[in-house]
Design a protein around this motif. Structure first.
Motif, PDB file in Angstrom:
ATOM      1  N   VAL A 116      -5.050  23.695 -61.650  1.00 26.78           N
ATOM      2  CA  VAL A 116      -3.969  23.372 -61.287  1.00 26.78           C
ATOM      3  C   VAL A 116      -3.285  24.028 -60.600  1.00 26.78           C
ATOM      4  N   PHE A 117      -3.455  22.702 -59.202  1.00 28.36           N
ATOM      5  CA  PHE A 117      -2.985  23.629 -57.667  1.00 28.36           C
ATOM      6  C   PHE A 117      -1.511  22.885 -57.541  1.00 28.36           C
ATOM      7  N   ASN A 118      -0.488  24.404 -57.710  1.00 30.36           N
ATOM      8  CA  ASN A 118       0.784  24.148 -56.797  1.00 30.36           C
ATOM      9  C   ASN A 118       1.456  23.312 -58.151  1.00 30.36           C
ATOM     10  N   ASP A 119       0.832  22.979 -59.690  1.00 32.49           N
ATOM     11  CA  ASP A 119       1.924  21.776 -60.557  1.00 32.49           C
ATOM     12  C   ASP A 119       1.962  20.677 -59.911  1.00 32.49           C
ATOM     13  N   LYS A 120       1.122  20.235 -59.662  1.00 32.23           N
ATOM     14  CA  LYS A 120       0.749  18.727 -58.898  1.00 32.23           C
ATOM     15  C   LYS A 120      -0.732  18.321 -58.760  1.00 32.23           C
ATOM     16  N   TYR A 121      -1.454  18.827 -58.312  1.00 29.62           N
ATOM     17  CA  TYR A 121      -2.442  18.593 -58.487  1.00 29.62           C
ATOM     18  C   TYR A 121      -4.234  19.148 -59.420  1.00 29.62           C
ATOM     19  N   ALA A 122      -4.845  18.377 -59.647  1.00 31.15           N
ATOM     20  CA  ALA A 122      -6.138  18.658 -61.032  1.00 31.15           C
ATOM     21  C   ALA A 122      -7.228  18.562 -60.042  1.00 31.15           C
ATOM     22  N   VAL A 123      -7.994  19.622 -60.272  1.00 30.56           N
ATOM     23  CA  VAL A 123      -9.332  19.396 -59.994  1.00 30.56           C
ATOM     24  C   VAL A 123     -10.487  20.068 -61.728  1.00 30.56           C
ATOM     25  N   TYR A 124     -10.925  18.663 -62.017  1.00 26.58           N
ATOM     26  CA  TYR A 124     -11.728  18.942 -63.492  1.00 26.58           C
ATOM     27  C   TYR A 124     -13.185  19.484 -62.777  1.00 26.58           C
ATOM     28  N   GLY A 125     -13.889  20.609 -63.900  1.00 28.62           N
ATOM     29  CA  GLY A 125     -15.356  20.935 -63.714  1.00 28.62           C
ATOM     30  C   GLY A 125     -15.318  21.898 -62.408  1.00 28.62           C
ATOM     31  N   ALA A 126     -16.519  21.661 -62.355  1.00 32.63           N
ATOM     32  CA  ALA A 126     -17.346  22.547 -61.126  1.00 32.63           C
ATOM     33  C   ALA A 126     -17.385  22.122 -60.195  1.00 32.63           C
ATOM     34  N   GLN A 127     -16.647  22.020 -59.443  1.00 31.99           N
ATOM     35  CA  GLN A 127     -16.530  21.119 -58.199  1.00 31.99           C
ATOM     36  C   GLN A 127     -17.848  21.789 -56.973  1.00 31.99           C
ATOM     37  N   ASP A 128     -17.650  21.381 -56.049  1.00 34.91           N
ATOM     38  CA  ASP A 128     -17.981  22.258 -55.248  1.00 34.91           C
ATOM     39  C   ASP A 128     -17.044  22.563 -53.998  1.00 34.91           C
ATOM     40  N   SER A 129     -17.619  23.442 -53.505  1.00 37.06           N
ATOM     41  CA  SER A 129     -16.269  24.659 -53.066  1.00 37.06           C
ATOM     42  C   SER A 129     -15.319  23.389 -51.769  1.00 37.06           C
ATOM     43  N   GLU A 130     -16.160  22.512 -51.314  1.00 44.27           N
ATOM     44  CA  GLU A 130     -15.564  21.558 -50.661  1.00 44.27           C
ATOM     45  C   GLU A 130     -13.997  20.952 -51.399  1.00 44.27           C
ATOM     46  N   THR A 131     -14.412  20.751 -52.339  1.00 39.43           N
ATOM     47  CA  THR A 131     -13.677  19.770 -53.025  1.00 39.43           C
ATOM     48  C   THR A 131     -12.732  20.578 -53.738  1.00 39.43           C
ATOM     49  N   PHE A 132     -12.724  21.291 -53.793  1.00 45.27           N
ATOM     50  CA  PHE A 132     -11.832  23.017 -53.831  1.00 45.27           C
ATOM     51  C   PHE A 132     -11.125  23.174 -52.762  1.00 45.27           C
ATOM     52  N   LEU A 133     -11.801  23.425 -51.285  1.00 48.44           N
ATOM     53  CA  LEU A 133     -10.957  23.281 -50.481  1.00 48.44           C
ATOM     54  C   LEU A 133     -10.347  22.405 -49.790  1.00 48.44           C
ATOM     55  N   GLY A 134     -10.302  21.101 -50.367  1.00 47.40           N
ATOM     56  CA  GLY A 134      -9.449  20.552 -50.047  1.00 47.40           C
ATOM     57  C   GLY A 134      -7.904  19.816 -50.605  1.00 47.40           C
ATOM     58  N   ALA A 135      -8.072  20.186 -51.826  1.00 48.08           N
ATOM     59  CA  ALA A 135      -7.245  20.576 -52.743  1.00 48.08           C
ATOM     60  C   ALA A 135      -6.505  21.737 -52.536  1.00 48.08           C
ATOM     61  N   LEU A 136      -6.960  22.455 -52.051  1.00 42.88           N
ATOM     62  CA  LEU A 136      -6.061  23.897 -51.004  1.00 42.88           C
ATOM     63  C   LEU A 136      -5.275  23.683 -49.961  1.00 42.88           C
ATOM     64  N   LYS A 137      -5.809  22.772 -49.247  1.00 44.97           N
ATOM     65  CA  LYS A 137      -5.116  22.638 -47.859  1.00 44.97           C
ATOM     66  C   LYS A 137      -4.208  21.138 -48.540  1.00 44.97           C
ATOM     67  N   LYS A 138      -4.339  20.264 -49.206  1.00 49.07           N
ATOM     68  CA  LYS A 138      -3.617  18.586 -49.638  1.00 49.07           C
ATOM     69  C   LYS A 138      -2.767  19.464 -50.373  1.00 49.07           C
ATOM     70  N   SER A 139      -3.002  20.856 -51.311  1.00 49.21           N
ATOM     71  CA  SER A 139      -1.551  21.009 -51.683  1.00 49.21           C
ATOM     72  C   SER A 139      -0.715  22.429 -51.103  1.00 49.21           C
ATOM     73  N   TRP A 140      -1.293  22.542 -50.355  1.00 51.43           N
ATOM     74  CA  TRP A 140       0.132  23.716 -48.773  1.00 51.43           C
ATOM     75  C   TRP A 140       0.301  22.468 -47.926  1.00 51.43           C
ATOM     76  N   SER A 141      -0.439  22.132 -47.734  1.00 48.31           N
ATOM     77  CA  SER A 141       0.216  21.034 -47.054  1.00 48.31           C
ATOM     78  C   SER A 141       1.555  19.945 -47.284  1.00 48.31           C
ATOM     79  N   ASP A 142       1.137  19.290 -48.516  1.00 44.28           N
ATOM     80  CA  ASP A 142       1.895  18.568 -49.566  1.00 44.28           C
ATOM     81  C   ASP A 142       3.626  19.536 -49.625  1.00 44.28           C
ATOM     82  N   GLY A 143       3.435  21.031 -50.017  1.00 43.18           N
ATOM     83  CA  GLY A 143       3.922  21.710 -50.836  1.00 43.18           C
ATOM     84  C   GLY A 143       5.067  22.037 -49.736  1.00 43.18           C
ATOM     85  N   GLY A 144       4.746  21.278 -48.002  1.00 47.80           N
ATOM     86  CA  GLY A 144       5.222  21.784 -47.135  1.00 47.80           C
ATOM     87  C   GLY A 144       5.253  23.504 -46.459  1.00 47.80           C
ATOM     88  N   TYR A 145       4.266  24.704 -47.154  1.00 44.64           N
ATOM     89  CA  TYR A 145       4.795  25.712 -46.714  1.00 44.64           C
ATOM     90  C   TYR A 145       4.613  25.740 -44.659  1.00 44.64           C
TER      91      TYR A 145
END
Length: 217
Positions: free
Chosen positions: A188-217
């Motif tokens: 669970v990224f920033n209480d907002k996005y969930a990624v389930y399973g052992a996804q590839d690292s690109e998927t995790f990187l995408g979730a990190l970037k999206k959560s970061w930009s949506d969080g307005g940091y």
């Protein structure tokens, strides 16, 4: 710490082979994430089989064969595929050695480690102990692993001898039920996005970037 901006919570079970693979893939993504120093990772307890009471010394092939109704050969075949998947992430899985055990005490140990900021190190050591060396079952092993992670001997012994940190494990499991976690690893990224399973690292990187930009940091 004040400088940490974003949180990633990971529900996982030490006995889950995909959780260790997922950990490696997530770490790869984190290494490629420019703001990685501002990410706080928290490991959360989850039990795939909370009522597990395996016969002493039962190995993972026998356990899967019994619980899933597979033949022993098929269980070995599945485990072999998972071991190959792990190898691609630089992990060595030895399913012939893995002794099935209830992971509750291992989770209590993680909670103790978390209380001292050593959750990630403890998680790593337990995964390795189970999938590579084959044992997380007995208190002596858990004591050794706790010491390796830098925990104090008395604190570990007190925890193992009593019921310490059981409520912390149960709270994590309760929280997972509240948000609808059915299987692990569950990120669970920033209480907002969930990624389930052992996804590839690109998927995790995408979730990190999206959560970061949506969080307005």
């Amino acid at each position: 710490p004040v400088n940490i901006a974003m949180k990633v919570e990971i529900w996982s079970d030490i006995m889950c082979p995909f959780c260790y693979i997922g950990k490696r893939r997530f770490e790869k993504a984190l290494a490629d994430f420019p703001q990685r120093d501002k990410i706080e990772v928290e490991w959360k307890s989850f039990q795939l089989n909370p009522s597990l009471n395996a016969p002493a010394g039962q190995n993972i092939h026998e356990y899967l064969s019994e619980t899933k109704g597979w033949s022993l050969d098929y269980a070995r075949q599945v485990n072999s595929q998972v071991a190959n998947m792990a190898m691609e992430e630089g992990l060595t899985y030895d399913f012939d050695k893995a002794v099935v055990a209830n992971s509750f005490d291992a989770h209590r140990l993680i909670q103790l480690a978390k209380s001292q900021g050593k959750g990630d190190a403890m998680e790593e050591l337990l995964f390795k102990a189970y999938f590579t060396e084959g044992n997380i079952a007995d208190p002596a092993t858990l004591l050794d692993l706790g010491l390796t992670a830098g925990l104090e001997k008395e604190a570990i012994k007190t925890m193992l001898d009593g019921n310490g940190y059981a409520d912390a494990v149960e709270n994590d499991i309760y929280e997972s039920q509240q948000i609808g976690v059915r299987g692990v690893p569950y990120f669970v990224f920033n209480d907002k996005y969930a990624v389930y399973g052992a996804q590839d690292s690109e998927t995790f990187l995408g979730a990190l970037k999206k959560s970061w930009s949506d969080g307005g940091y």
